[in-house]
Enzyme design. Structure first.
Site, mmCIF file in Angstrom:
data_model
loop_
_atom_site.group_PDB
_atom_site.id
_atom_site.type_symbol
_atom_site.label_atom_id
_atom_site.label_comp_id
_atom_site.label_asym_id
_atom_site.label_seq_id
_atom_site.Cartn_x
_atom_site.Cartn_y
_atom_site.Cartn_z
ATOM 1 C CB SER A 1 -0.866 0.012 1.258
ATOM 2 O OG SER A 1 -1.460 1.280 1.440
ATOM 3 C CE1 TYR B 1 -4.012 -2.205 5.135
ATOM 4 C CE2 TYR B 1 -3.030 -0.049 4.776
ATOM 5 C CZ TYR B 1 -3.662 -1.174 4.285
ATOM 6 O OH TYR B 1 -3.933 -1.280 2.941
HETATM 7 N N1 NAD Z 1 -8.342 0.029 -2.433
HETATM 8 C C1 NAD Z 1 -7.344 0.722 -1.909
HETATM 9 O O1 NAD Z 1 -7.356 1.950 -1.863
HETATM 10 C C2 NAD Z 1 -6.153 -0.006 -1.352
HETATM 11 C C3 NAD Z 1 -5.030 0.736 -1.078
HETATM 12 C C4 NAD Z 1 -3.937 0.114 -0.592
HETATM 13 C C5 NAD Z 1 -3.945 -1.259 -0.385
HETATM 14 N N2 NAD Z 1 -5.075 -1.976 -0.635
HETATM 15 C C6 NAD Z 1 -5.052 -3.412 -0.362
HETATM 16 O O2 NAD Z 1 -5.871 -4.121 -1.271
HETATM 17 C C7 NAD Z 1 -6.434 -5.232 -0.578
HETATM 18 C C8 NAD Z 1 -7.944 -5.029 -0.513
HETATM 19 O O3 NAD Z 1 -8.511 -5.858 -1.325
HETATM 20 P P1 NAD Z 1 -10.027 -5.693 -1.753
HETATM 21 O O4 NAD Z 1 -10.244 -4.358 -2.367
HETATM 22 O O5 NAD Z 1 -10.325 -6.896 -2.582
HETATM 23 O O6 NAD Z 1 -10.709 -5.683 -0.286
HETATM 24 P P2 NAD Z 1 -12.105 -6.009 0.319
HETATM 25 O O7 NAD Z 1 -12.132 -5.289 1.615
HETATM 26 O O8 NAD Z 1 -13.188 -5.793 -0.660
HETATM 27 O O9 NAD Z 1 -11.976 -7.580 0.653
HETATM 28 C C9 NAD Z 1 -11.956 -8.551 -0.334
HETATM 29 C C10 NAD Z 1 -12.499 -9.850 0.202
HETATM 30 O O10 NAD Z 1 -11.627 -10.407 1.192
HETATM 31 C C11 NAD Z 1 -12.413 -11.280 1.981
HETATM 32 N N3 NAD Z 1 -11.672 -11.628 3.200
HETATM 33 C C12 NAD Z 1 -11.487 -10.825 4.268
HETATM 34 N N4 NAD Z 1 -10.760 -11.487 5.199
HETATM 35 C C13 NAD Z 1 -10.495 -12.712 4.693
HETATM 36 C C14 NAD Z 1 -9.779 -13.837 5.183
HETATM 37 N N5 NAD Z 1 -9.220 -13.828 6.382
HETATM 38 N N6 NAD Z 1 -9.689 -14.936 4.400
HETATM 39 C C15 NAD Z 1 -10.281 -14.959 3.166
HETATM 40 N N7 NAD Z 1 -10.965 -13.919 2.657
HETATM 41 C C16 NAD Z 1 -11.065 -12.803 3.407
HETATM 42 C C17 NAD Z 1 -13.696 -10.491 2.200
HETATM 43 O O11 NAD Z 1 -14.788 -11.327 2.523
HETATM 44 C C18 NAD Z 1 -13.890 -9.773 0.860
HETATM 45 O O12 NAD Z 1 -14.828 -10.421 0.035
HETATM 46 C C19 NAD Z 1 -5.894 -5.237 0.817
HETATM 47 O O13 NAD Z 1 -4.734 -6.032 0.926
HETATM 48 C C20 NAD Z 1 -5.583 -3.772 1.010
HETATM 49 O O14 NAD Z 1 -4.669 -3.560 2.032
HETATM 50 C C21 NAD Z 1 -6.184 -1.371 -1.126
#
Ligand code: NAD
Length: 281
Positions: free
Chosen positions: A150, A164
């Site tokens: 991130s 985080y």
């Molecule tokens: N969107 C942004 O601005 C941004 C910025 C920096 C980093 N990120 C990173 O991107 C990723 C977020 O991914 P996303 O947008 O798909 O998120 P999201 O919050 O939509 O989650 C994706 C899925 O992960 C599942 N999940 C949660 N915990 C779980 C577990 N323990 N085991 C299995 N599944 C699990 C949830 O049910 C959900 O369906 C993270 O690693 C986040 O740190 C995002």
């Protein structure tokens, strides 16, 4: 219908392949895009309905996917997830360790439980997923692992979130170390570092009203808003053979935010008046 062949013949796992709410997350976007490029996808999620929503999109487009329900903070579930890929599709080529989770507070505020939860979601999940993926990939002749860091892993963000941020910094370094350790097995390990993406993940911390979205957009040199799909395309590239000579890289997907300093963006952030910082030489 799959629209490309960049991942034809490949088998991929995406962890966190569902999404929260109505906006696509990076896991969902990457899973759909990789399926469109011809990969068979094992969609791992802790929530069956979210995984089904992504599978539905993939199948309607003519792609191939299967669901694995598990918690990637559990080593046993990670081992089962990798075995499921081999059982369903005969091999594993790509692992996108997408799951990540919050962890708030300055060091003076951190709760022990939150600390452990954040480290498990952001770091343990990627380590344990990779632990079982690497031997399976070696049997397939090699593979590509993509982790998610991130912008908060390189710079202090607007949210005070020490667990985080440092776990995301660790993921970047983990990616470099793994790239060195597993290069001779023909396993590439890279990392994407999303910036101020309009996606499911940040939307659960602060409601993405128009004002907030606009501020995040203006903070980037490109001045445009990014989505989970922009991150997904970076994942497709790193997963594909087009990136066959790229390993150990942390790729920012952030409209250039990491290239800028706060003062370099000041005039763009204050385009409705206020002092100007640009200096003429
Ligand atoms: N969107 C942004 O601005 C941004 C910025 C920096 C980093 N990120 C990173 O991107 C990723 C977020 O991914 P996303 O947008 O798909 O998120 P999201 O919050 O939509 O989650 C994706 C899925 O992960 C599942 N999940 C949660 N915990 C779980 C577990 N323990 N085991 C299995 N599944 C699990 C949830 O049910 C959900 O369906 C993270 O690693 C986040 O740190 C995002």
């Amino acid at each position: 219908m799959p629209s490309g062949q960049r991942l034809e013949g490949k088998v991929a796992i995406v962890t966190g392949a569902g999404t929260r709410g109505e906006i696509a997350g990076t896991g969902q976007a990457a899973a759909i895009l990789m399926a469109r490029e011809g990969a068979k996808i094992l969609l791992c999620d802790i929530d069956v309905e979210r995984a089904e929503e992504t599978l539905d999109v993939i199948e309607k487009e003519g792609g191939i996917g299967k669901i694995f329900i598990g918690d990637v903070t559990s080593e046993k579930d990670c081992e089962d997830m990798i075995n499921e890929s081999v059982k369903q599709f005969g091999k594993l080529d790509i692992l996108f360790n997408n799951v990540g989770g919050p962890g708030g507070g300055m060091v003076t505020e951190i709760e022990e439980e939150d600390w452990h939860r954040s480290i498990d979601l952001n770091m343990k999940s990627a380590v344990m997923g990779s632990k079982y993926a690497i031997p399976a990939m070696e049997k397939s002749g090699g593979g590509s692992i993509i982790n998610v860091s991130s912008i908060d892993g390189t710079q202090a963000g607007s949210t005070r979130n020490v667990p985080y941020s440092i776990s995301k910094a660790a993921i970047s370094h983990l990616s470099r170390i793994m790239a060195v350790h597993h290069g001779r097995q023909n396993i590439r390990v890279n990392c994407v570092a999303p910036g101020h993406v309009y996606g499911a993940f940040p939307n659960r911390f602060k409601k993405m009203d128009d004002e907030w979205r606009d501020l995040r957009r203006k903070a980037g040199p490109l001045g445009t808003e990014g989505t989970a799909w922009d991150v997904g395309w970076a994942v497709v590239y790193l997963a594909s053979d087009e990136a066959k000579w790229i390993t150990g890289v942390v790729l920012p997907v952030d409209a250039g935010v990491q290239a800028a300093s706060p003062l370099s963006m000041w005039d763009d952030l204050n385009d409705e008046g206020g002092p100007k910082t640009s200096i003429e030489y």
